[in-house]
Motif scaffolding. Structure first.
Motif, PDB file in Angstrom:
ATOM      1  N   GLY A 127       0.732  -1.064   0.009  1.00  0.00           N
ATOM      2  CA  GLY A 127      -0.131   0.052  -0.084  1.00  0.00           C
ATOM      3  C   GLY A 127       1.025   1.153   0.103  1.00  0.00           C
ATOM      4  O   GLY A 127       0.348   2.295   0.368  1.00  0.00           O
ATOM      5  N   GLN A 128       2.084   1.360  -0.342  1.00  0.00           N
ATOM      6  CA  GLN A 128       2.925   2.266  -0.507  1.00  0.00           C
ATOM      7  C   GLN A 128       2.792   3.072  -1.654  1.00  0.00           C
ATOM      8  O   GLN A 128       3.091   4.508  -1.645  1.00  0.00           O
ATOM      9  CB  GLN A 128       4.470   2.024  -0.345  1.00  0.00           C
ATOM     10  CG  GLN A 128       4.768   1.376   1.077  1.00  0.00           C
ATOM     11  CD  GLN A 128       5.369   2.357   2.078  1.00  0.00           C
ATOM     12  OE1 GLN A 128       4.999   3.522   2.023  1.00  0.00           O
ATOM     13  NE2 GLN A 128       5.597   2.003   3.107  1.00  0.00           N
ATOM     14  N   TRP A 129       2.075   2.712  -2.572  1.00  0.00           N
ATOM     15  CA  TRP A 129       1.910   3.331  -3.943  1.00  0.00           C
ATOM     16  C   TRP A 129       0.988   3.022  -4.614  1.00  0.00           C
ATOM     17  O   TRP A 129       0.455   1.551  -4.665  1.00  0.00           O
ATOM     18  CB  TRP A 129       3.034   3.729  -4.854  1.00  0.00           C
ATOM     19  CG  TRP A 129       3.789   2.288  -5.218  1.00  0.00           C
ATOM     20  CD1 TRP A 129       4.419   1.506  -4.767  1.00  0.00           C
ATOM     21  CD2 TRP A 129       3.550   1.632  -6.451  1.00  0.00           C
ATOM     22  NE1 TRP A 129       4.813   0.329  -5.542  1.00  0.00           N
ATOM     23  CE2 TRP A 129       4.116   0.352  -6.682  1.00  0.00           C
ATOM     24  CE3 TRP A 129       2.565   1.814  -7.536  1.00  0.00           C
ATOM     25  CZ2 TRP A 129       3.960  -0.237  -7.513  1.00  0.00           C
ATOM     26  CZ3 TRP A 129       2.415   1.121  -8.725  1.00  0.00           C
ATOM     27  CH2 TRP A 129       3.264  -0.245  -8.490  1.00  0.00           C
ATOM     28  N   PHE A 130       0.342   3.650  -5.631  1.00  0.00           N
ATOM     29  CA  PHE A 130      -0.850   3.090  -6.327  1.00  0.00           C
ATOM     30  C   PHE A 130      -0.982   3.820  -7.694  1.00  0.00           C
ATOM     31  O   PHE A 130      -0.743   5.241  -7.913  1.00  0.00           O
ATOM     32  CB  PHE A 130      -2.254   3.802  -5.722  1.00  0.00           C
ATOM     33  CG  PHE A 130      -2.572   3.048  -4.281  1.00  0.00           C
ATOM     34  CD1 PHE A 130      -3.064   1.922  -4.133  1.00  0.00           C
ATOM     35  CD2 PHE A 130      -1.895   3.731  -3.348  1.00  0.00           C
ATOM     36  CE1 PHE A 130      -3.262   1.345  -3.156  1.00  0.00           C
ATOM     37  CE2 PHE A 130      -2.076   3.087  -1.940  1.00  0.00           C
ATOM     38  CZ  PHE A 130      -2.716   2.079  -1.773  1.00  0.00           C
ATOM     39  N   ALA A 131      -1.035   2.982  -8.876  1.00  0.00           N
ATOM     40  CA  ALA A 131      -1.334   3.553 -10.599  1.00  0.00           C
ATOM     41  C   ALA A 131      -2.262   4.309 -10.160  1.00  0.00           C
ATOM     42  O   ALA A 131      -3.337   3.836  -9.768  1.00  0.00           O
ATOM     43  CB  ALA A 131      -1.189   2.385 -11.194  1.00  0.00           C
ATOM     44  N   MET A 132      -2.722   5.516 -11.168  1.00  0.00           N
ATOM     45  CA  MET A 132      -3.481   6.276 -11.092  1.00  0.00           C
ATOM     46  C   MET A 132      -4.185   6.210 -12.439  1.00  0.00           C
ATOM     47  O   MET A 132      -5.329   6.406 -12.881  1.00  0.00           O
ATOM     48  CB  MET A 132      -3.453   7.758 -10.889  1.00  0.00           C
ATOM     49  CG  MET A 132      -2.947   7.739  -9.284  1.00  0.00           C
ATOM     50  SD  MET A 132      -4.858   7.565  -8.484  1.00  0.00           S
ATOM     51  CE  MET A 132      -4.116   6.856  -6.799  1.00  0.00           C
ATOM     52  N   SER A 133      -3.050   6.088 -13.533  1.00  0.00           N
ATOM     53  CA  SER A 133      -3.515   6.131 -15.102  1.00  0.00           C
ATOM     54  C   SER A 133      -2.280   5.268 -15.775  1.00  0.00           C
ATOM     55  O   SER A 133      -1.215   5.267 -15.075  1.00  0.00           O
ATOM     56  CB  SER A 133      -3.692   7.222 -15.742  1.00  0.00           C
ATOM     57  OG  SER A 133      -2.502   8.113 -15.751  1.00  0.00           O
ATOM     58  N   LEU A 134      -2.436   5.051 -16.877  1.00  0.00           N
ATOM     59  CA  LEU A 134      -1.488   3.955 -17.606  1.00  0.00           C
ATOM     60  C   LEU A 134      -1.055   4.743 -18.899  1.00  0.00           C
ATOM     61  O   LEU A 134      -1.833   5.267 -19.490  1.00  0.00           O
ATOM     62  CB  LEU A 134      -2.141   2.519 -18.142  1.00  0.00           C
ATOM     63  CG  LEU A 134      -2.906   1.741 -16.953  1.00  0.00           C
ATOM     64  CD1 LEU A 134      -3.379   0.347 -17.301  1.00  0.00           C
ATOM     65  CD2 LEU A 134      -1.713   1.409 -15.759  1.00  0.00           C
TER      66      LEU A 134
END
Length: 352
Positions: A127-134
């Motif tokens: 849970g340290q980072w999350f993709a928002m778009s590709l």
């Protein structure tokens, strides 16, 4: 309240504090503070991110204070240390995000909203980072070329000798792709492949992604590797403009890796909760908003980036490229090989 970027923020030495506690969020968006604010540090282009931030403020009432940092984000966070007012960190490129994680500038976030929207291989396991778009790395091809499918490995096929255009191999867009090739095939095979690609180049590896389309129109090359979202920009440009002509000269094919279950290589824009976030709840609210249908639609329609959340309506140009089957290789494995990929680029003289 965040002071303007031009005024600066008090710089302090990085302290050796204990790890920050894990932030948590339930299945619905975190409750924002009425009339509150959230401080965003980002390397994203203002024109790309501002529509999303304006929409968030309109829907939540939370003011977004934005510090735009083209360079030096790691250094600034290190200098600010525990005194940092950053709540959310947003960057482009998986490697850039993991650099922030490894430097200790993020904190874990448990959010059912984010986990439901984002596939596991497109977010940090902790849970340290999350993709928002590709940002998918695709093939630009002459629109009249009899070609309907492609593997990245085919770029080294001698049939394409003198017919390939690409930007510098040391650009992060390409080192990411080459690192994925290392992860799939190993170092020796990737070196051989890079030598084959270099032998097929129509011109020196240089310029930008849109220059690939420009040079296809000019007859310099027939195919090239570039990011898909640039095609949305070009094909939606002013009719008769130079960029519109470039876009109209090409078609897009989404290559895949020639391995079992291989898909199309993607890079990402990503966000993380800052380690010392003073407005934690509002930070979570912003991050969860960014994977809402409304925000993901803005990514798709305003930026021509591919939504990380399934089922979001695409811009017609992006939709015309067909379905995107993302390569399932975890992005952390790609990043682990980026130094090796960079060294191989130099070893084979790819940019010479």
């Amino acid at each position: 309240m965040l002071v303007p970027a031009c005024a600066g923020i008090l710089l302090v030495a990085c302290g050796g504090s204990a790890p920050a506690p894990t932030a948590t969020s339930g299945g619905s968006s975190a409750a924002p503070t009425a009339g509150g604010e959230v401080n965003l540090y980002t390397t994203r282009e203002p024109a790309l991110v501002q529509p999303l931030l304006d929409a968030f403020t309109a829907s939540s009432g939370i003011k977004v204070n934005t510090v735009l940092l083209k360079d030096g984000l790691l250094e600034r966070l290190g200098a600010e240390g525990e005194r940092s007012v950053a709540d959310v960190l947003m960057v482009v490129d998986t490697g850039n995000m993991l650099d922030l994680v490894e430097a200790g500038h993020t904190r874990p976030l448990k959010s059912e909203v984010l986990e439901a929207a984002i596939p596991a291989h497109l977010r940090g396991a902790d849970g340290q980072w999350f993709a928002m778009s590709l940002r998918d790395r695709v093939l630009y091809a002459d629109k009249d070329l009899d070609l309907e499918s492609f593997h990245y490995e085919d770029l080294a096929d001698p049939q394409w000798k003198g017919r390939v255009c690409i930007r510098s191999g040391q650009h992060p867009y390409n080192t990411s792709l080459f690192a994925a090739m290392v992860a799939h095939h190993g170092v020796e095979a990737t070196e051989t492949w890079l030598r084959g690609v270099k032998a097929n180049l129509a011109r020196k590896a240089a310029g930008g992604d849109r220059d690939v389309a420009r040079d296809i129109l000019a007859g310099i090359c027939d195919i090239g590797i570039a990011n898909a979202y640039y095609v949305g920009q070009m094909k939606n440009a002013e009719p008769g403009s130079e960029q519109r002509r470039w876009g109209e000269a090409i078609k897009v094919i989404r290559p895949t890796f020639d391995v079992e279950g291989g898909g199309t290589h993607v890079n990402i824009s990503a966000a993380a909760l800052a380690r010392h976030a003073p407005n934690r709840d509002n930070a979570v609210a912003l991050m969860e908003y960014l994977v809402s249908d409304a925000a993901q639609s803005l990514y798709a329609r305003a930026n021509y980036e591919y939504p990380v959340k399934a089922g979001v309506e695409l811009d017609p140009v992006v939709a015309s490229f067909g379905p995107l089957e993302v390569d399932p290789l975890p992005l952390t494995e790609v990043v682990a090989n980026r130094r090796t990929a960079s060294e191989l680029v130099d070893k084979v003289g790819f940019d010479n």
